[in-house]
Each structure stands twice: as C-alpha cells, then as structure tokens.
Design a protein around this motif. Structure first.
Motif, PDB file in Angstrom:
ATOM      1  N   SER A  68       0.821  -1.212   0.000  1.00  0.00           N
ATOM      2  CA  SER A  68       0.000   0.000   0.000  1.00  0.00           C
ATOM      3  C   SER A  68       0.858   1.266   0.000  1.00  0.00           C
ATOM      4  O   SER A  68       0.336   2.378  -0.115  1.00  0.00           O
ATOM      5  N   GLY A  69       2.180   1.085   0.183  1.00  0.00           N
ATOM      6  CA  GLY A  69       3.082   2.226   0.168  1.00  0.00           C
ATOM      7  C   GLY A  69       3.240   2.922   1.510  1.00  0.00           C
ATOM      8  O   GLY A  69       3.859   3.989   1.580  1.00  0.00           O
ATOM      9  N   LEU A  70       2.701   2.334   2.593  1.00  0.00           N
ATOM     10  CA  LEU A  70       2.819   2.976   3.910  1.00  0.00           C
ATOM     11  C   LEU A  70       4.156   2.676   4.571  1.00  0.00           C
ATOM     12  O   LEU A  70       4.620   3.446   5.428  1.00  0.00           O
ATOM     13  N   VAL A  71       4.758   1.547   4.227  1.00  0.00           N
ATOM     14  CA  VAL A  71       6.111   1.247   4.702  1.00  0.00           C
ATOM     15  C   VAL A  71       6.925   0.766   3.505  1.00  0.00           C
ATOM     16  O   VAL A  71       6.389   0.433   2.450  1.00  0.00           O
ATOM     17  N   GLU A  72       8.229   0.713   3.692  1.00  0.00           N
ATOM     18  CA  GLU A  72       9.134   0.231   2.647  1.00  0.00           C
ATOM     19  C   GLU A  72      10.156  -0.712   3.275  1.00  0.00           C
ATOM     20  O   GLU A  72      10.296  -0.766   4.501  1.00  0.00           O
ATOM     21  N   ARG A  73      10.858  -1.430   2.413  1.00  0.00           N
ATOM     22  CA  ARG A  73      11.907  -2.343   2.885  1.00  0.00           C
ATOM     23  C   ARG A  73      13.263  -1.755   2.478  1.00  0.00           C
ATOM     24  O   ARG A  73      13.716  -1.957   1.339  1.00  0.00           O
ATOM     25  N   TYR A  78      14.288  -5.814   7.130  1.00  0.00           N
ATOM     26  CA  TYR A  78      13.931  -4.588   7.853  1.00  0.00           C
ATOM     27  C   TYR A  78      12.785  -3.876   7.126  1.00  0.00           C
ATOM     28  O   TYR A  78      12.575  -4.076   5.931  1.00  0.00           O
ATOM     29  N   PHE A  79      12.069  -3.042   7.857  1.00  0.00           N
ATOM     30  CA  PHE A  79      11.081  -2.178   7.222  1.00  0.00           C
ATOM     31  C   PHE A  79      11.088  -0.819   7.912  1.00  0.00           C
ATOM     32  O   PHE A  79      11.533  -0.678   9.059  1.00  0.00           O
ATOM     33  N   ALA A  80      10.618   0.190   7.184  1.00  0.00           N
ATOM     34  CA  ALA A  80      10.620   1.563   7.703  1.00  0.00           C
ATOM     35  C   ALA A  80       9.399   2.288   7.152  1.00  0.00           C
ATOM     36  O   ALA A  80       8.894   1.959   6.076  1.00  0.00           O
ATOM     37  N   ILE A  81       8.932   3.285   7.880  1.00  0.00           N
ATOM     38  CA  ILE A  81       7.749   4.029   7.459  1.00  0.00           C
ATOM     39  C   ILE A  81       8.096   4.960   6.299  1.00  0.00           C
ATOM     40  O   ILE A  81       9.240   5.418   6.168  1.00  0.00           O
ATOM     41  N   THR A  82       7.126   5.222   5.450  1.00  0.00           N
ATOM     42  CA  THR A  82       7.286   6.140   4.324  1.00  0.00           C
ATOM     43  C   THR A  82       6.554   7.452   4.654  1.00  0.00           C
ATOM     44  O   THR A  82       5.785   7.519   5.628  1.00  0.00           O
ATOM     45  N   PRO A  83       6.776   8.508   3.860  1.00  0.00           N
ATOM     46  CA  PRO A  83       6.011   9.742   4.081  1.00  0.00           C
ATOM     47  C   PRO A  83       4.500   9.492   4.030  1.00  0.00           C
ATOM     48  O   PRO A  83       3.744  10.112   4.784  1.00  0.00           O
ATOM     49  N   LYS A  84       4.063   8.608   3.142  1.00  0.00           N
ATOM     50  CA  LYS A  84       2.642   8.288   3.077  1.00  0.00           C
ATOM     51  C   LYS A  84       2.169   7.647   4.382  1.00  0.00           C
ATOM     52  O   LYS A  84       1.080   7.955   4.883  1.00  0.00           O
ATOM     53  N   GLY A  85       3.009   6.798   4.965  1.00  0.00           N
ATOM     54  CA  GLY A  85       2.653   6.185   6.244  1.00  0.00           C
ATOM     55  C   GLY A  85       2.595   7.201   7.360  1.00  0.00           C
ATOM     56  O   GLY A  85       1.711   7.144   8.230  1.00  0.00           O
TER      57      GLY A  85
END
Length: 304
Positions: A68-73, A78-85
C-alpha cells in the motif's frame, strides 16, 4: 487473549515503523509484548508446523503495508515508514485493514493478482477471510481433508467385511509394518477372532495380530471386546495386537488396553481415516499446488 489476526496488527506495526527502521524479527517480539501474549501463544505454530503464527501474521502485515506504500523495505529483513505512512499516522484511523488500504494506488491490483494466482478452493468463513494467505491455504487444506475423511468413513461402512479386513492389512503395510510386505488377511471363523497378521521380520518371529470391527459411528467398542481380543492373542502366544474400528472405544476399553501387559493399540474411526490419508491408502493425489518463495541465498551470492 487470542492471537490478533494480521489486519488487527497493521496499525501497531505501522506505529513501530514510525519510531525508526526496525527488523521484522524484532517487530514480532515487540508486537507480542504489546498484546501481552503468553509464552504458549508466542510459540503457537501454523498447522504446517513450520512457522509461529504470530510471526507469520506480523510478516504479512508488513507485506500488505509495503504493497500500500505505507512502509518500505530499505534492506533485507527490515522495514521503515514512508512519508505516506507518516501522513496516515498524523490523523490515525481506529483500525487499518484491507478495506482501508484499498484507497492507495497499486494495492487493489496486488490483491487481484494474488487472488488470481491462488484462487480459493472453498468458501472462506469470516475467521478464515481474516487469516494470512498461508493460514487460508492451510485452513482450506484442512477443510478438504476433513471432507475426504468423512467420505472415506462412509465408504468403509458399506464395504464387504473381507474388503475391510484387507484394507486394514494394506494400511499396516502402507505404514511400513511387515517385512518385505508380509501381511495376510485371515478373517475365518477358525481364527479365533483374528482378522489378519503382519510379520515384522522375514522369518515371522515377531507378529502383529489384527482385529477389524465395523460399527456405526454412534456405537462404542466396550471393554469386553478388548478382553476377547487379548484372549485370542493369548491362545496364539502373541504379545502385539492392533484393534481397529470404524466407531470409537469406550473409556473402560481404552484403560484396559493401556494397563494390559501386552502391546494393544486401539485405532478408532477418526484415527483410521487420518492414517489412510496420511499414508496414501485408499486415496490418491489429484492436484499438487507448489508454493514458492524468493531464494535469498541466490541474491546474496549475486550481490557478493
């Protein structure tokens, strides 16, 4: 409390990512702590026994948030939040689920493609629909096997008695008992109630005696039948016996078998059909679904 489904975990997982890049394995422990899961709940496995249920659900929460684009790898594991998140968390909903994620570009396409690649075999229940893809596949597999076992029992109940006795011998051989496939159906009145024998060694020095009784599922095998079976073993100087029925055993019968100095194994209708399916006796495969995942070793070697 029961282990939360993977959609319930989406918002907590997104909040974890908001604190900074996080390892998926660490997120599993953090989520388990947040929901105060017991040690038993943390160790509960999927039906396949290959992964902890809570780990599977956290992993799929991350996957759906990525799609959905709320987080990225940012890197493997590992994962991290995106600006959209971050925008979502600036005015957070009460719950993030599949319906909520459908507003984001690309997510519905991902869901449609996933459903085309893995069409449902059975109509999902509400609980099943909330499960991860692995849980839905495994639950569907269990449903199909349950229906198969029910049909097996129905067919066994109308088999000719000699065919049923042969089925039990075939099952024992299919399970690996019997040297060089050495087993024989007896089932004659002169055999003292023994319906079959399995030779565990080539010379027949160690023999398993079988008795097979077809009863309607509502009727139980009482202790007197097990005593009679034990007596038939005594007459043959035998110490090992397997009593199989299509119904079930009364508690007294089970206790008698457990206390007996002989090795008496009782197999009821439920266990019988489970074993037939497990060892491929009286059933056959008709479709194989091979599930694949990324070979991370391949990419590690390529990057090296």
């Amino acid at each position: 409390m029961p282990i939360p489904d993977f959609q319930t975990l989406m918002l907590p997982v997104l909040r974890l990512a908001d604190a900074g890049e996080i390892k998926v394995a660490d997120a599993v422990g953090r989520i388990a702590d947040e929901f105060a899961l017991t040690d038993q709940e943390r160790e509960e496995l999927l039906p396949s026994g290959r992964q902890a249920k809570i780990a599977n659900r956290v992993h799929w929460s991350v996957t759906y948030l990525v799609k959905s684009g709320l987080v990225e790898r940012p890197r493997r594991g590992y994962f991290a939040i995106t600006p959209k998140g971050k925008s979502v968390l600036s005015s957070p909903p009460e719950r993030i689920d599949i319906a909520f994620l459908s507003q984001f570009d690309g997510f519905d396409e991902f869901r449609t493609k996933a459903n085309e690649d893995h069409p449902a075999e059975v109509e999902p229940t509400q609980d099943l629909a909330a499960g991860t893809p692995e849980e839905r596949v495994e639950a569907a597999f269990e449903d199909l096997n349950a229906a198969l076992r029910e049909e097996l029992l129905e067919r066994i109940l109308v088999m000719h008695p000699t065919a049923f006795e042969k089925l039990i011998v075939d099952l024992m051989l299919g399970m690996g008992y019997g040297a060089n496939g050495s087993g024989e159906r007896l089932g004659r009145t002169s055999d003292g109630g023994i319906d079959g024998v399995i030779n565990e060694d080539v010379l027949g020095l160690d023999i398993i005696h079988l008795q097979a009784k077809r009863y309607a599922t509502g009727n139980s095998i009482g202790v007197e039948k097990i005593r009679e079976f034990a007596g038939a073993l005594d007459e043959r100087g035998a110490t090992k016996g397997v009593f199989v029925t299509t119904s079930h055993f009364a508690p007294a019968a089970i206790q008698y078998a457990q206390r007996s100095p002989k090795r008496l194994i009782l197999i009821d209708g439920e266990e019988l059909t489970r074993l037939l399916v497990k060892y491929g006796v009286a059933v056959r495969g008709y479709r194989i679904l091979e599930l694949k995942k990324v070979d991370t070793d391949y990419f590690d070697e390529a990057e090296g």
